[in-house]
Design a protein around this motif. Sequence first.
Motif, PDB file in Angstrom:
ATOM      1  N   GLY A  35      42.494  92.434  33.731  1.00 51.91           N
ATOM      2  CA  GLY A  35      41.520  91.414  34.135  1.00 51.91           C
ATOM      3  C   GLY A  35      41.499  91.274  35.649  1.00 51.91           C
ATOM      4  N   SER A  36      40.620  90.410  36.126  1.00 53.34           N
ATOM      5  CA  SER A  36      40.416  90.198  37.564  1.00 53.34           C
ATOM      6  C   SER A  36      41.708  89.804  38.284  1.00 53.34           C
ATOM      7  CB  SER A  36      39.409  89.059  37.785  1.00 53.34           C
ATOM      8  OG  SER A  36      38.163  89.372  37.238  1.00 53.34           O
ATOM      9  N   PRO A  37      41.733  89.976  39.601  1.00 52.22           N
ATOM     10  CA  PRO A  37      42.834  89.419  40.392  1.00 52.22           C
ATOM     11  C   PRO A  37      42.967  87.917  40.116  1.00 52.22           C
ATOM     12  CG  PRO A  37      41.437  90.813  41.769  1.00 52.22           C
ATOM     13  CD  PRO A  37      40.742  90.669  40.442  1.00 52.22           C
ATOM     14  N   GLY A  38      44.155  87.490  39.806  1.00 46.87           N
ATOM     15  CA  GLY A  38      44.385  86.061  39.614  1.00 46.87           C
ATOM     16  C   GLY A  38      43.814  85.465  38.350  1.00 46.87           C
ATOM     17  N   SER A  39      43.414  86.300  37.385  1.00 52.11           N
ATOM     18  CA  SER A  39      42.869  85.736  36.137  1.00 52.11           C
ATOM     19  C   SER A  39      43.955  85.059  35.310  1.00 52.11           C
ATOM     20  CB  SER A  39      42.174  86.830  35.322  1.00 52.11           C
ATOM     21  OG  SER A  39      43.084  87.848  34.960  1.00 52.11           O
ATOM     22  N   GLY A  40      45.207  85.322  35.650  1.00 52.60           N
ATOM     23  CA  GLY A  40      46.304  84.650  34.958  1.00 52.60           C
ATOM     24  C   GLY A  40      47.124  85.579  34.078  1.00 52.60           C
ATOM     25  N   LYS A  41      47.114  86.859  34.372  1.00 51.37           N
ATOM     26  CA  LYS A  41      47.827  87.839  33.548  1.00 51.37           C
ATOM     27  C   LYS A  41      49.342  87.624  33.580  1.00 51.37           C
ATOM     28  CE  LYS A  41      45.902  91.101  36.077  1.00 51.37           C
ATOM     29  NZ  LYS A  41      45.026  90.224  36.876  1.00 51.37           N
ATOM     30  N   THR A  42      49.895  87.453  34.767  1.00 52.88           N
ATOM     31  CA  THR A  42      51.351  87.266  34.865  1.00 52.88           C
ATOM     32  C   THR A  42      51.766  85.937  34.242  1.00 52.88           C
ATOM     33  OG1 THR A  42      51.294  88.514  36.932  1.00 52.88           O
ATOM     34  CG2 THR A  42      53.331  87.367  36.427  1.00 52.88           C
ATOM     35  N   ALA A  43      50.987  84.891  34.533  1.00 46.93           N
ATOM     36  CA  ALA A  43      51.295  83.574  33.961  1.00 46.93           C
ATOM     37  C   ALA A  43      51.312  83.644  32.437  1.00 46.93           C
ATOM     38  CB  ALA A  43      50.273  82.538  34.444  1.00 46.93           C
ATOM     39  N   ILE A 114      52.518  95.840  29.851  1.00 46.45           N
ATOM     40  CA  ILE A 114      52.085  96.510  31.074  1.00 46.45           C
ATOM     41  C   ILE A 114      50.957  95.669  31.663  1.00 46.45           C
ATOM     42  CG2 ILE A 114      51.129  98.574  32.129  1.00 46.45           C
ATOM     43  CD1 ILE A 114      52.129 100.195  29.775  1.00 46.45           C
ATOM     44  N   GLU A 115      51.203  95.082  32.829  1.00 43.05           N
ATOM     45  CA  GLU A 115      50.134  94.338  33.508  1.00 43.05           C
ATOM     46  C   GLU A 115      49.441  95.287  34.467  1.00 43.05           C
ATOM     47  OE1 GLU A 115      51.216  90.661  35.532  1.00 43.05           O
ATOM     48  OE2 GLU A 115      49.348  90.746  36.688  1.00 43.05           O
ATOM     49  N   ASN A 116      48.155  95.490  34.268  1.00 41.05           N
ATOM     50  CA  ASN A 116      47.418  96.398  35.135  1.00 41.05           C
ATOM     51  C   ASN A 116      47.109  95.737  36.482  1.00 41.05           C
ATOM     52  OD1 ASN A 116      45.770  98.680  35.913  1.00 41.05           O
ATOM     53  ND2 ASN A 116      45.488  99.066  33.726  1.00 41.05           N
ATOM     54  N   SER A 162      41.212  82.335  29.829  1.00 40.78           N
ATOM     55  CA  SER A 162      42.373  81.632  30.386  1.00 40.78           C
ATOM     56  C   SER A 162      41.973  80.452  31.271  1.00 40.78           C
ATOM     57  CB  SER A 162      43.229  82.622  31.186  1.00 40.78           C
ATOM     58  OG  SER A 162      42.498  83.112  32.280  1.00 40.78           O
ATOM     59  N   LYS A 163      42.976  79.642  31.606  1.00 41.57           N
ATOM     60  CA  LYS A 163      42.791  78.471  32.482  1.00 41.57           C
ATOM     61  C   LYS A 163      41.729  77.513  31.948  1.00 41.57           C
ATOM     62  CE  LYS A 163      43.728  81.361  36.599  1.00 41.57           C
ATOM     63  NZ  LYS A 163      43.537  81.553  38.014  1.00 41.57           N
ATOM     64  N   VAL A 164      41.676  77.318  30.630  1.00 40.40           N
ATOM     65  CA  VAL A 164      40.634  76.445  30.076  1.00 40.40           C
ATOM     66  C   VAL A 164      40.785  75.000  30.557  1.00 40.40           C
ATOM     67  CG1 VAL A 164      40.046  77.841  28.045  1.00 40.40           C
ATOM     68  CG2 VAL A 164      41.923  76.193  27.905  1.00 40.40           C
TER      69      VAL A 164
ATOM     70  N   VAL B 139      41.090  79.943  45.985  1.00 41.38           N
ATOM     71  CA  VAL B 139      42.430  79.413  45.673  1.00 41.38           C
ATOM     72  C   VAL B 139      42.722  79.566  44.182  1.00 41.38           C
ATOM     73  CG1 VAL B 139      42.355  77.750  47.578  1.00 41.38           C
ATOM     74  CG2 VAL B 139      41.694  77.011  45.288  1.00 41.38           C
ATOM     75  N   ALA B 140      41.663  79.622  43.354  1.00 43.14           N
ATOM     76  CA  ALA B 140      41.857  79.751  41.904  1.00 43.14           C
ATOM     77  C   ALA B 140      42.476  81.084  41.520  1.00 43.14           C
ATOM     78  CB  ALA B 140      40.526  79.564  41.177  1.00 43.14           C
ATOM     79  N   GLU B 141      42.462  82.048  42.418  1.00 45.13           N
ATOM     80  CA  GLU B 141      43.086  83.349  42.146  1.00 45.13           C
ATOM     81  C   GLU B 141      44.593  83.327  42.394  1.00 45.13           C
ATOM     82  OE1 GLU B 141      40.777  86.574  44.150  1.00 45.13           O
ATOM     83  OE2 GLU B 141      39.309  84.986  44.420  1.00 45.13           O
TER      84      GLU B 141
HETATM   85  N1  LIG Z   1      45.366  75.432  36.201  1.00 45.19           N
HETATM   86  C1  LIG Z   1      45.822  76.602  35.748  1.00 45.19           C
HETATM   87  N2  LIG Z   1      46.269  77.532  36.623  1.00 45.19           N
HETATM   88  C2  LIG Z   1      46.682  78.721  36.125  1.00 45.19           C
HETATM   89  C3  LIG Z   1      46.677  79.030  34.746  1.00 45.19           C
HETATM   90  N3  LIG Z   1      47.128  80.298  34.587  1.00 45.19           N
HETATM   91  C4  LIG Z   1      47.416  80.767  35.823  1.00 45.19           C
HETATM   92  N4  LIG Z   1      47.159  79.815  36.743  1.00 45.19           N
HETATM   93  C5  LIG Z   1      47.344  79.952  38.196  1.00 45.19           C
HETATM   94  O1  LIG Z   1      46.409  80.956  38.644  1.00 45.19           O
HETATM   95  C6  LIG Z   1      46.979  81.720  39.697  1.00 45.19           C
HETATM   96  C7  LIG Z   1      46.948  83.195  39.348  1.00 45.19           C
HETATM   97  O2  LIG Z   1      47.806  83.408  38.231  1.00 45.19           O
HETATM   98  P1  LIG Z   1      48.582  84.791  38.012  1.00 45.19           P
HETATM   99  O3  LIG Z   1      49.324  84.700  36.733  1.00 45.19           O
HETATM  100  O4  LIG Z   1      49.344  85.156  39.228  1.00 45.19           O
HETATM  101  O5  LIG Z   1      47.332  85.785  37.862  1.00 45.19           O
HETATM  102  P2  LIG Z   1      47.346  87.383  37.718  1.00 45.19           P
HETATM  103  O6  LIG Z   1      46.196  87.728  36.869  1.00 45.19           O
HETATM  104  O7  LIG Z   1      48.680  87.839  37.271  1.00 45.19           O
HETATM  105  O8  LIG Z   1      47.095  87.844  39.228  1.00 45.19           O
HETATM  106  P3  LIG Z   1      47.212  89.358  39.800  1.00 45.19           P
HETATM  107  O9  LIG Z   1      48.359  90.015  39.126  1.00 45.19           O
HETATM  108  O10 LIG Z   1      47.435  89.189  41.248  1.00 45.19           O
HETATM  109  O11 LIG Z   1      45.905  90.000  39.487  1.00 45.19           O
HETATM  110  C8  LIG Z   1      48.389  81.185  39.918  1.00 45.19           C
HETATM  111  O12 LIG Z   1      48.361  80.254  40.956  1.00 45.19           O
HETATM  112  C9  LIG Z   1      48.692  80.490  38.590  1.00 45.19           C
HETATM  113  O13 LIG Z   1      49.612  79.425  38.716  1.00 45.19           O
HETATM  114  C10 LIG Z   1      46.215  78.018  33.841  1.00 45.19           C
HETATM  115  O14 LIG Z   1      46.151  78.190  32.621  1.00 45.19           O
HETATM  116  N5  LIG Z   1      45.791  76.834  34.392  1.00 45.19           N
END
Ligand SMILES: Nc1nc2c(ncn2[C@@H]2O[C@H](COP(=O)(O)OP(=O)(O)OP(=O)(O)O)[C@@H](O)[C@H]2O)c(=O)[nH]1
Lengths: 210, 210
Positions: A35-43, A114-116, A162-164, B139-141
């Motif tokens: 998914g996109s950068p920061g879409s929340g994959k690691t979280a 595996i996180e892409n 994600s992030k609903v 910032v959402a990323e």
């Molecule tokens: N409010 C909220 N923030 C979230 C949620 N999931 C992730 N975040 C935040 O979103 C940001 C990106 O989350 P990551 O898990 O780093 O996203 P990612 O997809 O792994 O990012 P990359 O690996 O860099 O592509 C971080 O600041 C997280 O804390 C959620 O469900 N709710």
Amino acid sequence: MVSINVDVKQKYLDQAEMLRKLYDSKGIKVFELLGSPGSGKTALAEAVIDRIKDKYKILYFGGDVASTLDAERVAKHGIEAVEINTGGICHLEPSHVMEALKNVDLSKYDIMFIENVGNLICPINFPLGAHKRILVVSVAEGEDKFVKHPMSTKAADVIVISKVDLADAIGVDVKKMEEDARKLNPKAPIIKVSVKTGEGIDELVKALGL
Amino acid sequence: MVSINVDVKQKYLDQAEMLRKLYDSKGIKVFELLGSPGSGKTALAEAVIDRIKDKYKILYFGGDVASTLDAERVAKHGIEAVEINTGGICHLEPSHVMEALKNVDLSKYDIMFIENVGNLICPINFPLGAHKRILVVSVAEGEDKFVKHPMSTKAADVIVISKVDLADAIGVDVKKMEEDARKLNPKAPIIKVSVKTGEGIDELVKALGL
Ligand SMILES: Nc1nc2c(ncn2[C@@H]2O[C@H](COP(=O)(O)OP(=O)(O)OP(=O)(O)O)[C@@H](O)[C@H]2O)c(=O)[nH]1
Ligand SMILES: Nc1nc2c(ncn2[C@@H]2O[C@H](COP(=O)(O)OP(=O)(O)OP(=O)(O)O)[C@@H](O)[C@H]2O)c(=O)[nH]1
Ligand SMILES: [Mg+2]
Ligand SMILES: [Mg+2]
Ligand SMILES: [Zn+2]
Ligand SMILES: [Zn+2]
């Protein structure tokens, strides 16, 4: 991606199949997050790992253009985490995974994530042999991401919205997103998730058969 | 991107230079917006356009893998908007812009915005001759996007940290983001923006010399 010709494509598919055979021979189930950068994959990986780490031996590979931040985050949960830097390439290729696997005894693990690389476009074209490919699209990216990215939406085995918790702050109709995803992909489970509230994590764990 | 060789790279750079010469010969200033899917590029274009459309004749090109949604949104502001679909390629190439320009009389316009395909990685490697390249990271990323994407951060002429109204909901330290961007890119103006509150839009307009 720069357009690649048919032979090269077939080479990639063959490599993905080799990887799948390797996973199966070692008895490990592999889940790819894309998914996109920061879409929340690691979280999401972190939240799922916390739910299941007492039950399974887990390995995490994190793909990124640069930095080792994701593997560091995941390692804090007490599991083995390896970062793969592509040095500029916008997706993981099977060869990246093969290279990283050289230092790993796969038979020690039950599950691998595996996180892409963060990218909503190219990774879908380069399968890594995973048993399930989980597409993670956050509401923070806007309501239109499935419609604008039909190829990734169609090819996913599991779709996570994600992030609903942020839907109102962004002004996104989550139901509309769900419908758009469903139209493009009639089969994949579509799971609404927030790591902030915990919503949907159990459902996702179930959808992965874990 | 799949790695491309030196000759091919030079071909792309030559094409970008041709585009720049064309823009200059027509007296049009060109701004490229690039960043992740949903980072807020179109929203930013819309906000800036509303501020300046009485003063300038504006043209908008929107790049996307699929759909015409962005051009439709921008057209509602009463300016000329053209969508460019790449059909799967994860960035605009100079040839896409040349093709779209065939149907356009550039000398009718003062300013053009080119919104690239949503992608934080590849577009930076394919300049389109723009006078300024504006990197939009929301910032959402997450806080780490500049560190994880040093190439794009270094090459930007203007850096926008978007959706700052969401910083608390995501749990992001905007100051840390700014510092990370500054370390990688000592020169570019770094502008914090929210289209929701209007913060930073005037500052951005000024930074673009408009
Ligand atoms: N409010 C909220 N923030 C979230 C949620 N999931 C992730 N975040 C935040 O979103 C940001 C990106 O989350 P990551 O898990 O780093 O996203 P990612 O997809 O792994 O990012 P990359 O690996 O860099 O592509 C971080 O600041 C997280 O804390 C959620 O469900 N709710
Ligand atoms: N809260 C808040 N939401 C924003 C802001 N800017 C954009 N959004 C929302 O974020 C989502 C994505 O914005 P877009 O402008 O479509 O993003 P984009 O970068 O053009 O997306 P693509 O062209 O698909 O890559 C939309 O739902 C916007 O309404 C902001 O400053 N604050
Ligand atoms: Mg990550
Ligand atoms: Mg857009
Ligand atoms: Zn690409
Ligand atoms: Zn790419």
